[in-house]
Design a protein around this motif. Sequence first.
Motif, short mmCIF file in Angstrom:
data_model
loop_
_atom_site.label_atom_id
_atom_site.label_comp_id
_atom_site.label_asym_id
_atom_site.label_seq_id
_atom_site.Cartn_x
_atom_site.Cartn_y
_atom_site.Cartn_z
N GLN A 76 0.84 -1.19 0.00
CA GLN A 76 0.00 0.00 0.00
C GLN A 76 0.88 1.24 0.00
O GLN A 76 2.04 1.19 0.39
CB GLN A 76 -0.91 0.00 1.22
CG GLN A 76 -0.17 -0.13 2.54
CD GLN A 76 -1.11 -0.29 3.71
OE1 GLN A 76 -2.23 0.16 3.67
NE2 GLN A 76 -0.66 -0.95 4.77
N SER A 77 0.33 2.34 -0.45
CA SER A 77 1.08 3.59 -0.49
C SER A 77 1.31 4.08 0.93
O SER A 77 0.35 4.29 1.68
CB SER A 77 0.32 4.65 -1.30
OG SER A 77 0.21 4.24 -2.65
N SER A 78 2.55 4.25 1.30
CA SER A 78 2.87 4.71 2.65
C SER A 78 4.28 5.29 2.67
O SER A 78 5.07 5.07 1.75
CB SER A 78 2.77 3.56 3.66
OG SER A 78 3.65 2.51 3.31
N MET A 79 4.58 6.03 3.73
CA MET A 79 5.89 6.63 3.87
C MET A 79 6.35 6.50 5.32
O MET A 79 5.54 6.51 6.25
CB MET A 79 5.88 8.11 3.46
CG MET A 79 7.20 8.83 3.73
SD MET A 79 7.23 10.53 3.13
CE MET A 79 7.48 10.22 1.38
N ALA A 80 7.66 6.37 5.51
CA ALA A 80 8.23 6.29 6.86
C ALA A 80 9.57 7.00 6.86
O ALA A 80 10.23 7.13 5.83
CB ALA A 80 8.39 4.83 7.29
N LEU A 81 9.96 7.45 8.05
CA LEU A 81 11.26 8.10 8.24
C LEU A 81 12.13 7.26 9.16
O LEU A 81 11.63 6.57 10.05
CB LEU A 81 11.09 9.49 8.86
CG LEU A 81 10.39 10.58 8.06
CD1 LEU A 81 10.30 11.86 8.89
CD2 LEU A 81 11.14 10.84 6.77
N LYS A 98 9.42 5.73 0.60
CA LYS A 98 8.01 5.77 0.19
C LYS A 98 7.69 4.53 -0.60
O LYS A 98 8.33 4.22 -1.61
CB LYS A 98 7.73 7.02 -0.64
CG LYS A 98 6.25 7.19 -0.99
CD LYS A 98 5.96 8.53 -1.64
CE LYS A 98 4.46 8.70 -1.88
NZ LYS A 98 4.15 10.02 -2.49
N PHE A 99 6.71 3.79 -0.11
CA PHE A 99 6.25 2.59 -0.78
C PHE A 99 5.07 2.95 -1.68
O PHE A 99 4.15 3.64 -1.27
CB PHE A 99 5.80 1.52 0.22
CG PHE A 99 6.89 1.07 1.16
CD1 PHE A 99 8.07 0.55 0.66
CD2 PHE A 99 6.72 1.15 2.52
CE1 PHE A 99 9.07 0.12 1.51
CE2 PHE A 99 7.70 0.73 3.39
CZ PHE A 99 8.89 0.20 2.89
N ASP A 100 5.12 2.46 -2.90
CA ASP A 100 4.03 2.67 -3.85
C ASP A 100 3.89 1.39 -4.66
O ASP A 100 4.79 1.04 -5.43
CB ASP A 100 4.34 3.86 -4.77
CG ASP A 100 3.10 4.32 -5.54
OD1 ASP A 100 2.05 3.68 -5.39
OD2 ASP A 100 3.20 5.32 -6.28
N ASP A 105 10.73 1.74 -4.82
CA ASP A 105 10.72 2.53 -3.58
C ASP A 105 11.46 3.84 -3.82
O ASP A 105 12.50 3.88 -4.50
CB ASP A 105 11.42 1.76 -2.46
CG ASP A 105 10.72 0.45 -2.14
OD1 ASP A 105 9.53 0.33 -2.49
OD2 ASP A 105 11.36 -0.44 -1.55
N ILE A 106 10.93 4.92 -3.27
CA ILE A 106 11.58 6.22 -3.38
C ILE A 106 12.29 6.51 -2.06
O ILE A 106 11.65 6.61 -1.01
CB ILE A 106 10.57 7.33 -3.70
CG1 ILE A 106 9.87 7.03 -5.03
CG2 ILE A 106 11.26 8.69 -3.74
CD1 ILE A 106 8.76 8.01 -5.36
N HIS A 144 1.50 13.08 7.78
CA HIS A 144 1.95 12.54 9.06
C HIS A 144 2.71 11.23 8.80
O HIS A 144 2.21 10.34 8.12
CB HIS A 144 0.75 12.28 9.98
CG HIS A 144 0.17 13.54 10.54
ND1 HIS A 144 0.51 14.05 11.77
CD2 HIS A 144 -0.74 14.42 10.02
CE1 HIS A 144 -0.15 15.17 11.99
NE2 HIS A 144 -0.92 15.42 10.96
N VAL A 145 3.91 11.13 9.36
CA VAL A 145 4.73 9.95 9.09
C VAL A 145 5.31 9.39 10.38
O VAL A 145 5.61 10.12 11.33
CB VAL A 145 5.91 10.30 8.13
CG1 VAL A 145 5.41 10.55 6.73
CG2 VAL A 145 6.69 11.49 8.63
N PRO A 146 5.47 8.06 10.45
CA PRO A 146 6.11 7.43 11.61
C PRO A 146 7.63 7.57 11.49
O PRO A 146 8.19 7.61 10.39
CB PRO A 146 5.68 5.98 11.49
CG PRO A 146 5.47 5.77 10.02
CD PRO A 146 4.95 7.08 9.50
N LEU A 147 8.29 7.64 12.63
CA LEU A 147 9.75 7.77 12.66
C LEU A 147 10.35 6.63 13.48
O LEU A 147 9.99 6.43 14.65
CB LEU A 147 10.15 9.11 13.29
CG LEU A 147 11.65 9.32 13.56
CD1 LEU A 147 12.43 9.41 12.25
CD2 LEU A 147 11.88 10.59 14.40
#
Length: 331
Positions: A76-81, A98-100, A105-106, A144-147
Amino acid sequence: MPDYKIEGATHAQNAFLHDIASKFSVTDAHLGELAHEVHTYLTNGLVSDTEPKGLPSRVSYIKSTISNDIRAAKKQSSMALGLTISTSTHRMKLASIKFDPGAPDIINKQVFHIRDNVDSAATLCEEAAVHVAQFINTHEIKEHVPLGVTIDLPLEEKSKCGGRVAEDSRTCAGFLRNVDIAQGVDAALLRLHLPVRVTATTNCVISSMVAAQHHFPSTSAALILNHGINAAYYEAPQKISKLANAELGASSTRVAINTELARFGENSSVVQPTMWDHRIDRESTNTGFHVFEKLVADKYLGEIVRNLITDFMDAQLIFARDTDVTTFSEP
């Protein structure tokens, strides 16, 4: 062992060279003894934190099934730091991924230097938050992103979010001992009104193992060998006698262990430091501790080589007498 000789050297010089070579000679039998003792230290570390011949073997909330979580996140589209705090090299590294689904992956990365005048845990956490702000502004991250935070210090993990820096840590500044890194960084992020929250904190060797699982899901161990040394692996909770946490103890899934391999060799009868290793240990800030790390980590190898070179110079084995060797005179 080969008979090392330099043609034209005096008998005393060749004897000196042979003596040095003998101190660095390692046989297969000795390696076998070392491997057996490492296993003993690892086994004892799972029983108690007070075993004289044992490693701390700190238990993490990270489980071997995290590779399944990684695969699920990529669907699923998501982003994390990710934030790496290196107190030994005075650097912080930030990365976003960033998962797409259906696309590569970006990933973006950035390195920041920690200021020299950081003298409290609060100041370190505030600096981390400032760098996070710079990073998300540079890469225009609005959501909003998880770290996830990783640090090169031993942690006593008390929850999935992390834990406090171990009170018996022998390599960190005193003001960092018993500090909850996740709580400190989260508070600093909140003060800057950033859309980022800490969701996990762990030691860097465990993070390395998890990172490897991103590409190789069957990964079950990791080794760090650079400025320091450490190793992690997954262990069945039933084999960890000292495990007091009911949630982890009842799990059928293997949990990550931060062995703190650097501390191997303390109280050892098998590890055989040379006179140059003893010199490094005596002049270090943690004399008598992290014996194995001082034998192999690049933080110490340069000084060992410098000491060897100066001894070679004193024995007149290298360099002409009128050679300018002032660069070798200071650590």
